[in-house]
Scaffold this active site. Sequence first.
Site, PDB file in Angstrom:
ATOM      1  N   THR A 212       0.852  -1.190   0.000  1.00  0.00           N
ATOM      2  CA  THR A 212       0.000   0.000   0.000  1.00  0.00           C
ATOM      3  C   THR A 212       0.887   1.240   0.000  1.00  0.00           C
ATOM      4  O   THR A 212       2.075   1.159  -0.309  1.00  0.00           O
ATOM      5  CB  THR A 212      -1.000  -0.040   1.190  1.00  0.00           C
ATOM      6  OG1 THR A 212      -1.897   1.063   1.073  1.00  0.00           O
ATOM      7  CG2 THR A 212      -0.312   0.017   2.546  1.00  0.00           C
ATOM      8  N   ASN A 213       0.330   2.383   0.321  1.00  0.00           N
ATOM      9  CA  ASN A 213       1.127   3.623   0.339  1.00  0.00           C
ATOM     10  C   ASN A 213       0.698   4.467   1.534  1.00  0.00           C
ATOM     11  O   ASN A 213      -0.170   4.072   2.309  1.00  0.00           O
ATOM     12  CB  ASN A 213       0.962   4.368  -0.988  1.00  0.00           C
ATOM     13  CG  ASN A 213      -0.490   4.683  -1.264  1.00  0.00           C
ATOM     14  OD1 ASN A 213      -1.118   5.452  -0.550  1.00  0.00           O
ATOM     15  ND2 ASN A 213      -1.063   4.052  -2.292  1.00  0.00           N
ATOM     16  N   ARG A 214       1.276   5.659   1.665  1.00  0.00           N
ATOM     17  CA  ARG A 214       1.079   6.458   2.891  1.00  0.00           C
ATOM     18  C   ARG A 214      -0.168   7.340   2.879  1.00  0.00           C
ATOM     19  O   ARG A 214      -0.375   8.121   3.793  1.00  0.00           O
ATOM     20  CB  ARG A 214       2.295   7.359   3.119  1.00  0.00           C
ATOM     21  CG  ARG A 214       3.560   6.609   3.401  1.00  0.00           C
ATOM     22  CD  ARG A 214       4.662   7.590   3.758  1.00  0.00           C
ATOM     23  NE  ARG A 214       5.973   7.001   3.579  1.00  0.00           N
ATOM     24  CZ  ARG A 214       6.524   6.147   4.415  1.00  0.00           C
ATOM     25  NH1 ARG A 214       5.876   5.771   5.495  1.00  0.00           N
ATOM     26  NH2 ARG A 214       7.718   5.652   4.167  1.00  0.00           N
ATOM     27  N   SER A 215      -0.991   7.245   1.854  1.00  0.00           N
ATOM     28  CA  SER A 215      -2.159   8.143   1.802  1.00  0.00           C
ATOM     29  C   SER A 215      -3.095   7.893   2.985  1.00  0.00           C
ATOM     30  O   SER A 215      -3.435   6.755   3.290  1.00  0.00           O
ATOM     31  CB  SER A 215      -2.919   7.920   0.490  1.00  0.00           C
ATOM     32  OG  SER A 215      -4.114   8.649   0.529  1.00  0.00           O
TER      33      SER A 215
END
Length: 400
Positions: A212-215
Site C-alpha cells: 500500500t502507500n502512505r495516503s
Amino acid sequence: MTNHPLKNKNIILGVTGSIASYKSIDLASKLTQLGAKVDTILTDSAQQFINPISFKSITHRQVVTNLFDTDSELAVNHVAMAEAADCIIVAPATANSIAKISHGISSDALGTTILATDAPVIIAPAMDGKMFENPATQENLAILIQRGFFVCGPEFGRMASGLVGLGRLSATQDIIQVASMILGQNSDYSQKKIVITAGGTQEDLDPVRTITNRSSGKMGFAIAEAARDRGANVTLISAPTSLSNPIGINVENIKTAIEMQKSLEIHSLDCDVLIMAAAVGDWRAKSISKTKAKKSDHTNWEIELIKNPDILSSIPNESLIKVGFAAETENLIENAQKKIINKNLNLIIGNDVSRNDIGFNSEDNEVIIINKSGEVENLPKMTKYELAHEILDRVQALLN
Ligand code: CTP
C-alpha cells in the site's frame, strides 16, 4: 473559514436536561469557531446540569433561560428568535422534550421557538436506551421526521446508567456535519453529482500482507465533505482509511486498484465531476498466496509485480469534468503538466509529498493548481477542507 456553510448563520442551540447536557458546551464552541452566531435556549431541567454562563462565555450572545425573562428579546417578541433562525439544533434532546416538541407544546422558550420557526430543526436525542426504544419515543420521533425534522443519532455505547445501548448523544462533529449539509443544500453544487476517490489502495501478497502507500484519505474525504456542504450528491469511493464515514455521503469501500476502477466505471456514468484524490497503487502482485507465506519457505522472497491500469486515463471525459492529483517528490510543475495531458484532465492539483508539514496524513496542504492551458496557480498552505473549497470553486467555474 470563508466558505463554511455555518459562517454567519443564526443558529439556535436548544439544550434540554440530560447528563449529556455538558457536551452541548463543546457544540456551542465548535459552531462559534466555524463562524455561526449561536443563541442558546436552556430549559429548566438543562439548568440543573449546566450553567448559562458557560454558553454566554463561549458564544458571546444571548442565552435564554426563561420565556418571561425581561432581559431577553423574547420578552418583547416571543417569536423573535424563531424568525431570525437559520437552523435550530436541539442537543441533547431528552425523551420528554421530544414528546413535547412532537405535540406542539409551547410551555417554555424552546417549545415556543420551535413551534414558531420555518427554519430546519435538528433533534439529537440522548437518553437511556430503554427510553429511546419505548414505542412512545419512537412514535414521537416518527411524527417529527414525517414533519421534516432531522434526527441525528443517538449512538450506541455506554450510557450514564452504566448500561450499554442506543442512547448516547451523537458526536459534536456529526451534529455539525448534519447542520452543514442542511444549510448548504441549496448552494452552487445542488443538482450536481460528484464522484471522489480517496485513500491508498491495497494489493494483497497473501492473507496477511499487502502493498500500500502512505495516503491517509484526508484530502479526498475533505473534498467529499465540502462538496456535500455545497449541495452536491456525493459518492466517495474509498480505499481503506482510519477515518469515519462522513454523514450524507454515499461511501463505496474498495481495497484494490481494480476494485476502484470497477466501482468508478459504474459511478462515473452519470456524474458531472470526478475528482481522483486516491493514491492508486501502480502495481499488484502477479500471484497472491492463498495461505500465509512462511519464513521457512523463503530465504529471499521475490515478488513479481504487474502494472495496474491507469484508472483516471481510462475514464472518458466528454461529459464530465475530470480532476486529478499529482503526488510528487521532485519536478512538481513539469510532472503535473505531463499528467494533465496524458490523463486528459481539466485540472490537476500538484503537491510535494516529500514535505512533512503538508501532504500525507497532515491536516494541511499546500498545492499548485494547473489548468488545461498549462497555467500554474500557487495556493498558500491551508486546511484540507479549505483547499477542498478552493478546488470546488475552480471546478464550478468550468461547469459554468
Ligand atoms: N491514478 C490512477 N490510476 C493509477 C495511478 C494513478 O487513476 N494507476 C491517478 C491518481 O488518483 C491521481 C493521478 O492519477 O489523481 C496521478 O497519480 P500519481 O500517483 O501522482 O501518478 P501516476 O500516474 O501513478 O504516475 P507516477 O507514479 O509515475 O508519478
